[in-house]
Design a protein around this motif. Structure first.
Motif, PDB file in Angstrom:
ATOM      1  N   MET A 150     -84.880  35.341 -17.382  1.00 35.34           N
ATOM      2  CA  MET A 150     -83.944  34.206 -17.402  1.00 35.34           C
ATOM      3  C   MET A 150     -84.722  32.893 -17.372  1.00 35.34           C
ATOM      4  SD  MET A 150     -81.335  33.371 -14.431  1.00 35.34           S
ATOM      5  CE  MET A 150     -79.907  32.438 -14.546  1.00 35.34           C
ATOM      6  N   LYS A 151     -84.330  31.956 -18.229  1.00 31.21           N
ATOM      7  CA  LYS A 151     -85.080  30.705 -18.290  1.00 31.21           C
ATOM      8  C   LYS A 151     -84.583  29.734 -17.219  1.00 31.21           C
ATOM      9  CE  LYS A 151     -86.315  26.831 -21.270  1.00 31.21           C
ATOM     10  NZ  LYS A 151     -87.500  26.588 -20.455  1.00 31.21           N
ATOM     11  N   LEU A 152     -85.523  29.126 -16.486  1.00 26.33           N
ATOM     12  CA  LEU A 152     -85.169  28.108 -15.501  1.00 26.33           C
ATOM     13  C   LEU A 152     -85.654  26.750 -15.984  1.00 26.33           C
ATOM     14  CD1 LEU A 152     -85.932  29.878 -12.120  1.00 26.33           C
ATOM     15  CD2 LEU A 152     -83.715  29.431 -13.166  1.00 26.33           C
ATOM     16  N   TYR A 153     -84.809  25.726 -15.850  1.00 26.79           N
ATOM     17  CA  TYR A 153     -85.160  24.372 -16.285  1.00 26.79           C
ATOM     18  C   TYR A 153     -85.629  23.554 -15.099  1.00 26.79           C
ATOM     19  CZ  TYR A 153     -82.563  25.856 -20.361  1.00 26.79           C
ATOM     20  OH  TYR A 153     -82.123  26.564 -21.448  1.00 26.79           O
TER      21      TYR A 153
ATOM     22  N   VAL B 297     -83.429  25.245 -12.251  1.00 27.08           N
ATOM     23  CA  VAL B 297     -82.018  25.644 -12.287  1.00 27.08           C
ATOM     24  C   VAL B 297     -81.724  26.371 -13.586  1.00 27.08           C
ATOM     25  CG1 VAL B 297     -81.182  23.797 -10.788  1.00 27.08           C
ATOM     26  CG2 VAL B 297     -81.341  23.417 -13.254  1.00 27.08           C
ATOM     27  N   ALA B 298     -80.716  27.223 -13.539  1.00 26.13           N
ATOM     28  CA  ALA B 298     -80.374  27.994 -14.734  1.00 26.13           C
ATOM     29  C   ALA B 298     -79.513  27.188 -15.692  1.00 26.13           C
ATOM     30  CB  ALA B 298     -79.651  29.276 -14.318  1.00 26.13           C
ATOM     31  N   ARG B 299     -78.648  26.366 -15.142  1.00 23.83           N
ATOM     32  CA  ARG B 299     -77.730  25.642 -16.027  1.00 23.83           C
ATOM     33  C   ARG B 299     -77.990  24.148 -15.927  1.00 23.83           C
ATOM     34  NH1 ARG B 299     -72.170  27.590 -13.858  1.00 23.83           N
ATOM     35  NH2 ARG B 299     -73.332  27.359 -11.911  1.00 23.83           N
ATOM     36  N   VAL B 300     -78.915  23.663 -16.692  1.00 22.74           N
ATOM     37  CA  VAL B 300     -79.372  22.268 -16.543  1.00 22.74           C
ATOM     38  C   VAL B 300     -78.291  21.278 -16.919  1.00 22.74           C
ATOM     39  CG1 VAL B 300     -80.344  21.990 -18.857  1.00 22.74           C
ATOM     40  CG2 VAL B 300     -81.402  20.796 -16.911  1.00 22.74           C
ATOM     41  N   GLU B 301     -77.308  21.700 -17.709  1.00 23.46           N
ATOM     42  CA  GLU B 301     -76.278  20.757 -18.147  1.00 23.46           C
ATOM     43  C   GLU B 301     -75.371  20.324 -16.986  1.00 23.46           C
ATOM     44  OE1 GLU B 301     -76.609  23.867 -19.059  1.00 23.46           O
ATOM     45  OE2 GLU B 301     -74.771  24.951 -18.567  1.00 23.46           O
ATOM     46  N   LYS B 302     -75.437  21.056 -15.854  1.00 31.81           N
ATOM     47  CA  LYS B 302     -74.605  20.663 -14.693  1.00 31.81           C
ATOM     48  C   LYS B 302     -75.128  19.405 -14.014  1.00 31.81           C
ATOM     49  CE  LYS B 302     -73.391  23.693 -11.547  1.00 31.81           C
ATOM     50  NZ  LYS B 302     -71.975  23.675 -11.257  1.00 31.81           N
TER      51      LYS B 302
END
Lengths: 100, 350
Positions: free
Chosen positions: A1-4, A94-99
């Protein structure tokens, strides 16, 4: 899983400075934060036991690097002189950087 | 000798004994604490009980009597606040922010002190006018508003002297660190909508609506448990005051004397003014106590926000560590003796 990569800003402060910290965060477009009531010891002695207003609080917010500098500058300018307050920054992923 | 007897018998009431016990417990480093939730709940409970009683009695006596005592109390409280500032700034050489913060701490009222006063009177078989609860609600924010207003004006003046770089025109300019001063409106809203004033005003209105009959079913909680609840709260107050005993050294000789002399003077002036206004013996004591007491629960919350430059260690330690014990142990009996004496002079019923 990619983390940003993003930044985790943590402010530990006397509880009466908490609202000021939050309003600075919100004023700079930070959309989310987490707060806790905590106790501890620092420059101004043992805090967190005693009257309601003498507790400590911890505010955490995950922010993007581009807003971080302005945030830290504003907090230090407005609050460092008058409040018991410690601020630090860590690199987190974080997994969902758009948050944020 | 009557005053000494009164002080001595007051020392042996459960309220004072539990307070002293709390101090001892803190000094021997016991881990005794009242849980946070309870010590935050108790002031709300006490204010609700005070408000309900006040409201019920205001319904019985009518609202007409309130105007004169209210106006005199507010006028005295504001005058005292200015006088405190002058004493602290000129004689005590405190900086402007500490002076304003301390001046308003001592101009404001202590709700816990007020509760202790009510139970002290009850122990002496005396009653007081219920509308004093409404005076409590109005006095609480009055001194803060005045001091904060003046601190903001003074800060703006200083900033103007320093030149236009001090801050944006129009709004109140910043202090040395460049922090903007909080706006008066937000301070006003914060002190009037704060939980203490909110629950007090709410309960006064509810007490006025329900009257004596409506109070009957809840009197077990709000009447019979009142003194017991204060006693529990006194343990916590004692523990906190005991932990701060060491800080009194930092408060200094001047502020320590201030913390005893000023409440005495304010309280006695209050007792005389109330007697002249025609309040009962007990009512005059409570009126004096309103002017003598210092705020230590509401003050930090308002002042940390409104005058953040002031050192909270000063105003909390002096109000809670010195003035509060002095008021409940020594000044209450002294004011009662003064009130009995003054009522004798004017020929009122004791």
């Amino acid at each position: 899983m990619k983390l940003y990569p993003v930044k985790l800003l943590t402010v530990t402060c006397e509880i009466l400075a908490r609202d000021a910290v939050i309003s600075i965060l919100e004023g700079r477009g930070v959309t989310g934060y987490t707060t806790y009531e905590v106790a501890g010891k620092g420059d101004r002695g043992v805090r967190g036991s005693g009257l309601e207003g003498e507790k400590n609080a911890k505010v955490e917010a995950v922010v993007r690097e581009e807003v971080l500098t302005g945030l830290v500058e504003e907090i230090s300018q407005k609050l460092f002189a008058d409040y018991a307050l410690v601020l630090y920054v860590a690199d987190v992923g974080v997994a969902r950087v758009e948050k944020f | 000798m009557e005053i000494l007897d009164l002080i001595q018998s007051n020392l042996l009431t459960p309220i004072v004994l539990f307070f002293l016990f709390g101090i001892v417990a803190a000094r021997v480093k016991s881990d005794l604490r009242i849980p946070d939730a309870i010590s935050e709940f108790l002031p709300i409970y006490l204010l609700a009980a005070i408000g309900l009683h006040g409201g019920i009695e205001m319904r019985n006596t009518g609202l007409g009597q309130i105007a004169a005592p209210m106006a005199v109390a507010v006028a005295l409280s504001l005058l005292f606040t200015l006088n405190h500032y002058w004493i602290l700034r000129r004689l005590g050489r405190f900086n402007m922010y500490d002076s304003y913060a301390l001046a308003s701490t001592y101009g404001a009222v202590g709700a816990v002190t007020f509760s202790v006063g009510l139970s002290f009177l009850a122990g002496q078989g005396l009653e007081s006018e219920g509308y004093l609860a409404a005076v409590l609600a109005v006095l609480e924010p009055a001194a803060f508003i005045l001091a904060i207003f003046m601190a903001n004006m003074a800060a703006a003046r200083q900033a103007r002297k320093r030149g236009p770089a001090g801050g944006p025109a129009g709004g109140p300019a910043g202090g040395p660190a460049g922090a903007p001063r909080p706006r008066m409106a937000s301070v006003l809203r914060q002190s009037v909508t704060g939980k203490a004033i909110a629950v007090l005003l709410g309960s006064i209105v509810i007490g006025y609506i329900i009257g004596k009959e409506g109070f009957e079913p809840i009197s077990v909680v709000f009447d019979e448990m009142f003194v017991g609840a204060i006693v529990i709260f006194m343990i916590e107050m004692g523990v906190i005051a005991g932990r701060r005993l060491g800080d009194i050294r930092e408060v200094g000789v001047f502020l320590t004397s201030f913390a005893v002399a000023v409440p005495t003077l304010n309280g006695l002036v209050g007792v005389l003014a109330a007697t002249a206004l025609g309040l009962s013996t007990g009512g005059a004591v409570m009126f004096g106590l309103l002017l003598a007491s210092a705020s230590f629960i509401a003050a930090p919350a308002v002042l940390r926000h409104a005058i953040p430059e002031a050192r909270p260690g000063l105003y909390i330690t002096s109000a809670l560590g010195i003035t509060f014990p002095y008021n409940i142990i020594v000044l209450l009996p002294v004011m009662l003796a003064a009130s009995v004496w003054a009522h004798g002079l004017v020929g009122g019923t004791p």
